[in-house]
Design a protein around this motif. Structure first.
Motif, PDB file in Angstrom:
ATOM      1  N   THR A   1       0.845  -1.187   0.000  1.00 42.19           N
ATOM      2  CA  THR A   1       0.000   0.000   0.000  1.00 42.19           C
ATOM      3  C   THR A   1       0.884   1.241   0.000  1.00 42.19           C
ATOM      4  OG1 THR A   1      -0.090   0.014   2.416  1.00 42.19           O
ATOM      5  CG2 THR A   1      -1.825  -1.218   1.262  1.00 42.19           C
ATOM      6  N   PRO A   2       0.316   2.413  -0.323  1.00 44.51           N
ATOM      7  CA  PRO A   2       1.113   3.652  -0.352  1.00 44.51           C
ATOM      8  C   PRO A   2       1.885   3.908   0.936  1.00 44.51           C
ATOM      9  CG  PRO A   2      -1.010   4.033  -1.372  1.00 44.51           C
ATOM     10  CD  PRO A   2      -1.049   2.641  -0.816  1.00 44.51           C
ATOM     11  N   MET A   3       1.295   3.590   2.098  1.00 49.52           N
ATOM     12  CA  MET A   3       1.963   3.835   3.370  1.00 49.52           C
ATOM     13  C   MET A   3       3.325   3.144   3.432  1.00 49.52           C
ATOM     14  SD  MET A   3       1.760   5.416   6.224  1.00 49.52           S
ATOM     15  CE  MET A   3       2.348   5.397   7.911  1.00 49.52           C
ATOM     16  N   TYR A   4       3.393   1.919   2.936  1.00 49.23           N
ATOM     17  CA  TYR A   4       4.637   1.171   2.993  1.00 49.23           C
ATOM     18  C   TYR A   4       5.627   1.625   1.927  1.00 49.23           C
ATOM     19  CZ  TYR A   4       1.804  -1.574   6.114  1.00 49.23           C
ATOM     20  OH  TYR A   4       0.989  -1.947   7.156  1.00 49.23           O
ATOM     21  N   PHE A   5       5.115   2.154   0.832  1.00 52.58           N
ATOM     22  CA  PHE A   5       5.980   2.774  -0.170  1.00 52.58           C
ATOM     23  C   PHE A   5       6.685   3.988   0.429  1.00 52.58           C
ATOM     24  CE2 PHE A   5       6.211   6.026  -3.644  1.00 52.58           C
ATOM     25  CZ  PHE A   5       7.293   5.469  -4.311  1.00 52.58           C
ATOM     26  N   PHE A   6       5.938   4.802   1.170  1.00 51.24           N
ATOM     27  CA  PHE A   6       6.534   5.962   1.841  1.00 51.24           C
ATOM     28  C   PHE A   6       7.497   5.515   2.944  1.00 51.24           C
ATOM     29  CE2 PHE A   6       2.205   7.929   0.786  1.00 51.24           C
ATOM     30  CZ  PHE A   6       2.645   8.368  -0.450  1.00 51.24           C
ATOM     31  N   LEU A   7       7.122   4.458   3.669  1.00 50.19           N
ATOM     32  CA  LEU A   7       7.965   3.953   4.753  1.00 50.19           C
ATOM     33  C   LEU A   7       9.302   3.441   4.225  1.00 50.19           C
ATOM     34  CD1 LEU A   7       8.471   3.148   7.684  1.00 50.19           C
ATOM     35  CD2 LEU A   7       7.153   1.053   7.271  1.00 50.19           C
ATOM     36  N   SER A   8       9.288   2.765   3.080  1.00 46.41           N
ATOM     37  CA  SER A   8      10.535   2.268   2.499  1.00 46.41           C
ATOM     38  C   SER A   8      11.452   3.417   2.116  1.00 46.41           C
ATOM     39  CB  SER A   8      10.247   1.384   1.283  1.00 46.41           C
ATOM     40  OG  SER A   8       9.586   2.115   0.265  1.00 46.41           O
ATOM     41  N   ASN A   9      10.884   4.512   1.622  1.00 45.12           N
ATOM     42  CA  ASN A   9      11.679   5.700   1.309  1.00 45.12           C
ATOM     43  C   ASN A   9      12.256   6.324   2.576  1.00 45.12           C
ATOM     44  OD1 ASN A   9      11.570   6.954  -1.697  1.00 45.12           O
ATOM     45  ND2 ASN A   9       9.755   5.712  -1.328  1.00 45.12           N
TER      46      ASN A   9
ATOM     47  N   TYR B   1      -0.711  12.625   5.439  1.00 50.72           N
ATOM     48  CA  TYR B   1      -1.792  12.791   4.458  1.00 50.72           C
ATOM     49  C   TYR B   1      -2.359  11.438   4.052  1.00 50.72           C
ATOM     50  CZ  TYR B   1      -4.145  13.838   0.059  1.00 50.72           C
ATOM     51  OH  TYR B   1      -5.075  13.935  -0.964  1.00 50.72           O
ATOM     52  N   ASP B   2      -1.482  10.450   3.904  1.00 49.29           N
ATOM     53  CA  ASP B   2      -1.923   9.092   3.566  1.00 49.29           C
ATOM     54  C   ASP B   2      -2.849   8.536   4.649  1.00 49.29           C
ATOM     55  OD1 ASP B   2      -1.449   6.382   2.064  1.00 49.29           O
ATOM     56  OD2 ASP B   2      -1.008   5.959   4.168  1.00 49.29           O
ATOM     57  N   ARG B   3      -2.503   8.745   5.918  1.00 55.13           N
ATOM     58  CA  ARG B   3      -3.349   8.279   7.020  1.00 55.13           C
ATOM     59  C   ARG B   3      -4.677   9.037   7.052  1.00 55.13           C
ATOM     60  NH1 ARG B   3      -3.081   3.764   7.630  1.00 55.13           N
ATOM     61  NH2 ARG B   3      -2.421   4.102   5.493  1.00 55.13           N
TER      62      ARG B   3
ATOM     63  N   ILE C   1      -7.754   7.900  -4.625  1.00 53.25           N
ATOM     64  CA  ILE C   1      -7.020   9.135  -4.316  1.00 53.25           C
ATOM     65  C   ILE C   1      -5.515   8.875  -4.271  1.00 53.25           C
ATOM     66  CG2 ILE C   1      -6.647  10.950  -2.598  1.00 53.25           C
ATOM     67  CD1 ILE C   1      -9.580  10.573  -1.760  1.00 53.25           C
ATOM     68  N   MET C   2      -5.119   7.843  -3.520  1.00 51.96           N
ATOM     69  CA  MET C   2      -3.691   7.522  -3.359  1.00 51.96           C
ATOM     70  C   MET C   2      -3.242   6.573  -4.472  1.00 51.96           C
ATOM     71  SD  MET C   2      -2.943   9.402  -0.826  1.00 51.96           S
ATOM     72  CE  MET C   2      -1.241   8.902  -0.604  1.00 51.96           C
TER      73      MET C   2
END
Length: 318
Positions: free
Chosen positions: A58-66, A120-122, A135-136
């Motif tokens: 999910t997008p949250m984990y994409f951001f977390l990996s960054n 914002y994702d949350r 949206i995401m």
């Protein structure tokens, strides 16, 4: 403002541990090495778990990996040089090495903007759950991360450019264990008014704008959670934000601690010690915060470790 005559500089002297007894150096070396290895291994495991497991995409984990990748780079900009200096009992670093380290350290602004993107994702996940995937989208997530990287690069380039125009004297002493921007600027022989203004303005923008966005997102999230009737639903909604909220609190509390330490004590060694929190300790704790409070990350890490140990066992059997 004329370009600085930086050819005069032989080296910068990092005096962050100059007040320590020589026999303590081995203990400090072991502490820094342990924290660095834990930071790199922990964040690397988070990245590998997200990449290899099909569930947390999910997008949250994409951001977390960054965020984990940035934490590895951020810590690698300081700790290896500290370890070398402790091992050789040397305090010196070249002008080019100091500027490079300072440039890489300024990517801390990237952490802040990744945190606001995650907020914002949350917000979208809790306040607009039915439209979350619309949206995401992958395109929006990619653009948000790209914008964060561009801001981080531009911030680093801006400060580095103005530092390169300063004139320095020889053998500059910095009461820190790394080349911190403010310390480097105030060791210049030339006028630093423009540099100070740029530092204050960017610090204000990088601190207040993301914090305002994060607080706004969480105000909406709290309102949405309050509207949920069941206690189980409230707990489930809050649990999805717990790890991110913990990381945000840790990040801003450590930055506030550094600011208060420098403003109240006026002691450079106290400021250097406080800086350890956001340069070493915070990147080390982030993987633990996310892995302990997130079931998907826990599951992905268990799968990754099981696969790794399983392959080792197969190799040994063969």
């Amino acid at each position: 403002m004329d370009p600085g005559n930086n050819m005069q500089i032989s080296e910068f002297l990092l005096l962050g541990f100059s007040d320590q007894q020589p026999q303590i150096y081995l203990l400090i070396f072991g502490l820094f090495l342990s924290m660095y290895l834990i930071t790199v291994l922990g964040n690397l495991l988070i990245i590998l778990a997200i990449i290899t497991d099909p569930h947390p995409h999910t997008p949250m984990y994409f951001f977390l990996s960054n965020l984990s990748f940035v934490d590895i780079c951020f810590t690698s900009a300081t700790v290896p040089k500290v370890l070398v200096n402790l091992q050789t009992k040397s305090k010196g670093t070249t002008y080019e090495g100091c500027i490079t380290q300072m440039y890489l350290l300024l990517f801390s602004g990237l952490d802040i903007f990744l945190l606001i993107v995650m907020a914002y994702d949350r917000y979208v996940a809790i306040c607009h759950p039915l439209h979350y995937m619309v949206i995401m989208s992958q395109q929006l997530c990619g653009l948000l991360v790209l914008a964060c990287w561009i801001i981080g690069v531009m911030n680093s380039l801006l400060h580095t450019f103005f530092v390169l125009w300063l004139s320095f004297c020889t053998d500059m002493e910095i009461p820190h264990f790394f080349c911190e921007l403010n310390q480097v600027v105030h060791r210049a022989c030339s006028d630093t008014f423009v540099n100070d203004m740029v530092i204050y303005i960017t610090a204000l923008l990088l601190a207040l704008c993301p914090l305002t966005g994060i607080l706004y997102s969480y105000s909406k999230i709290v309102s949405s959670i309050h509207a949920i009737s069941s206690a189980q639903g409230k707990y489930k909604a809050f649990s999805t934000c717990a790890s991110h909220l913990s990381v945000v609190s840790l990040f801003y509390c450590t930055l506030l601690g550094v600011y208060l330490s420098s403003a109240v004590t006026q002691n450079s060694h106290s400021t250097a010690t406080a800086s350890l929190m956001y340069t070493v300790v915070t990147p080390m704790l982030n993987p633990f915060i996310y892995s302990m409070s997130n079931k998907d990350i826990k599951k992905a890490l268990k799968t990754l470790i099981w696969k790794a140990t399983g392959k080792e066992a197969i190799d040994l059997l063969q």
